[in-house]
Design an enzyme around this catalytic site. Structure first.
Site, PDB file in Angstrom:
ATOM      1  CG  LEU A   1      -2.715  -4.460  -2.669  1.00  0.00           C
ATOM      2  CD1 LEU A   1      -3.226  -3.665  -1.466  1.00  0.00           C
ATOM      3  CD2 LEU A   1      -3.785  -4.536  -3.748  1.00  0.00           C
TER       4      LEU A   1
ATOM      5  CG  PHE B   1      11.859   0.920   3.024  1.00  0.00           C
ATOM      6  CD1 PHE B   1      13.180   0.832   3.416  1.00  0.00           C
ATOM      7  CD2 PHE B   1      11.376   2.132   2.597  1.00  0.00           C
ATOM      8  CE1 PHE B   1      14.002   1.940   3.393  1.00  0.00           C
ATOM      9  CE2 PHE B   1      12.191   3.253   2.570  1.00  0.00           C
ATOM     10  CZ  PHE B   1      13.516   3.158   2.968  1.00  0.00           C
TER      11      PHE B   1
ATOM     12  CE  LYS C   1       0.050   1.051   3.644  1.00  0.00           C
ATOM     13  NZ  LYS C   1       0.431   1.095   2.236  1.00  0.00           N
TER      14      LYS C   1
ATOM     15  CG  ASP D   1       4.051  10.486   0.273  1.00  0.00           C
ATOM     16  OD1 ASP D   1       4.333  11.288  -0.651  1.00  0.00           O
ATOM     17  OD2 ASP D   1       4.156   9.257   0.150  1.00  0.00           O
TER      18      ASP D   1
END
Length: 464
Positions: free
Chosen positions: A23, A28, A47, A147
């Site tokens: 995706l 990181f 993730k 965020d």
């Protein structure tokens, strides 16, 4: 970019998560769409955290910070926040990697939607009404998102509700660890430029009012179609959005206070903002997503004599969609506002009478509603359903309890929400109607699981 090699399509992580596609990637690690083999091939998001740190102690500290922040997010339970399912330690090509596993949200980000058109004031007020309670919830749990931006707000296809994704706390943990390991200040990575408030960009600090600042910038971007730098006058250090858009005084005052330079001058809670929102009419004059199908005109003149009712069970289960289907003298009649499980009404509007077919467990209630139709219509005896015996008393009781809980909460469109979530999780069904046959028993059970999970979340939110 991460040092680790990317997982390839079709490969499996921990012999459980099958990679569908990548995706995206960042400083990181990478983010993947995957199928959870142990959960009926459900789609989920992986993730990765694989920072470029050489020292063993520094990497261990980074992992600890990352895992600690992940544990905080794991505790969040809200219907408009993706569930964090699992924290994984893995080895890829001899290197350690950490993964967060979370629900996959089917839909489009508001940044993608903005490419189609800008939102109206009424629409952003409605968005605020839907997302501020989410912020109130996470702030009550001691979590600040850090965020918020159009990229991190998703319009979920299943129920057209905004979902808050990509919490910046994990990024902060990663950034702090890398900064300490390398000796390089990376504070500017915390929050998007233009959206994050001064205290977050310059000092790395974030408060509930910091999220409100970023949300106000997001609203201005969605209305104007301009980037934050175009709405801000650097020479005077003030927001100049009124040069680009015109808003009601009420909303303007709210946004101005949210955008105050000092955190102490802003609203201190999402609840404060919510209570001050102006009342607007027709919040969705131009739907962002595709509108619902329009009713099909009835070709049979007799159909016009039948009142339009909300239909429950378009897919053989439970929904109150507005579509009316008329074909060769047959129509699906709808019962307004009734959120029933497993009910399907097929009305044959021939001059000789009306034949009604309903699902198990709902006939008594349905009969009472149908008797409200004009008295010239007659309803013969309920026909025998050959598959009805396959529904156990326990299953019917479970359905009844779901209906009771949803009615007690007074949730609008509860069953359509569950329908959308269910078919989004099981796209292989392609929206087909579930039957009462044994082969659909596992899917009926999964539908009930989703319904009960949603009820649990809604009940928790109501108790806050």
């Amino acid at each position: 970019m991460s040092n680790s090699s990317p997982l390839t399509v079709g490969s499996k992580l921990e012999n459980r998560y099958e990679i569908v596609r990548e995706l995206g990637q960042g400083g990181f690690g990478r983010t993947y769409l995957a199928r959870d083999i142990n959960r009926y091939q459900e789609l989920c998001v992986l993730k990765e955290f694989a920072p470029q740190i050489k020292g063993g102690k520094e990497l261990q500290k980074a992992e600890e910070l990352f895992e600690r922040e992940a544990s905080v997010l794991y505790k969040l339970q809200h219907s408009q926040i993706p569930n964090f399912r699992e924290f994984l330690r893995s080895h890829l090509n001899g290197k350690r990697s950490l993964f967060l596993v979370q629900d996959y949200i089917e839909g489009e980000s508001y940044a993608q939607l903005l490419k189609q058109r800008c939102l109206s004031e009424a629409e952003v007020v409605e968005l605020l009404r839907q997302i501020l309670p989410v912020l109130e919830y996470i702030h009550s749990q001691g979590v600040v998102h850090r965020d918020i931006s159009p990229e991190n707000l998703m319009l979920r296809s299943a129920d057209q509700m905004p979902v808050l994704i990509d919490f910046g706390g994990v990024k902060q943990a990663a950034t702090t660890a890398v900064s300490k390991a390398t000796g390089q200040p990376l504070v500017t990575l915390l929050g998007k430029e233009g959206y994050a408030p001064p205290e977050q960009i310059r000092q790395g600090k974030a408060f509930p009012s910091s999220d409100l600042y970023a949300l106000a910038v997001t609203v201005l971007v969605l209305i104007s179609g301009q980037q934050p730098k175009e709405l801000y006058d650097n020479s005077k250090a003030v927001w100049c959005w009124r040069q680009h858009i015109s808003l009601s005084p009420e909303l303007g005052r709210i946004l101005d206070k949210c955008l105050a330079y000092r955190a102490s001058d802003r609203y201190q809670s999402a609840r404060e903002v919510f209570q001050l929102l102006p009342t607007v009419n027709n919040p969705n004059p131009q739907p962002i997503a595709n509108p619902n199908p329009q009713p099909v005109p009835a070709s049979n003149p007799n159909i016009s004599q039948i009142p339009t009712l909300n239909f429950v069970g378009r897919r053989g289960w439970k929904t109150n969609v507005t579509q009316v289907i008329a074909n060769v003298g047959k129509t699906i009649v709808k019962l307004p506002g009734k959120k029933l499980f497993g009910v399907k009404f097929l009305v044959n509007s021939l001059k000789v009478g009306v034949v009604v077919v309903v699902g198990v467990g709902a006939w008594n209630f349905a009969q009472a509603e149908l008797l409200k139709l004009p008295t010239k219509l007659s309803f013969p005896k309920l026909p025998n359903l050959p598959n009805s015996a396959t529904l156990t008393k326990a299953e019917i009781d479970r359905q009844t309890e779901i209906m009771r809980r949803s009615k007690a909460l007074g949730v609008r469109n509860f069953y359509p929400q569950v329908d959308r979530l269910f078919y989004a999780k099981y796209p292989q069904l392609k929206g087909r109607a579930l039957t009462e046959k044994p082969e659909d028993a596992k899917y009926r059970q999964r539908w009930c699981d989703i319904a009960e999970d949603l009820l649990d979340k809604l009940e928790r939110e109501k108790s806050i």
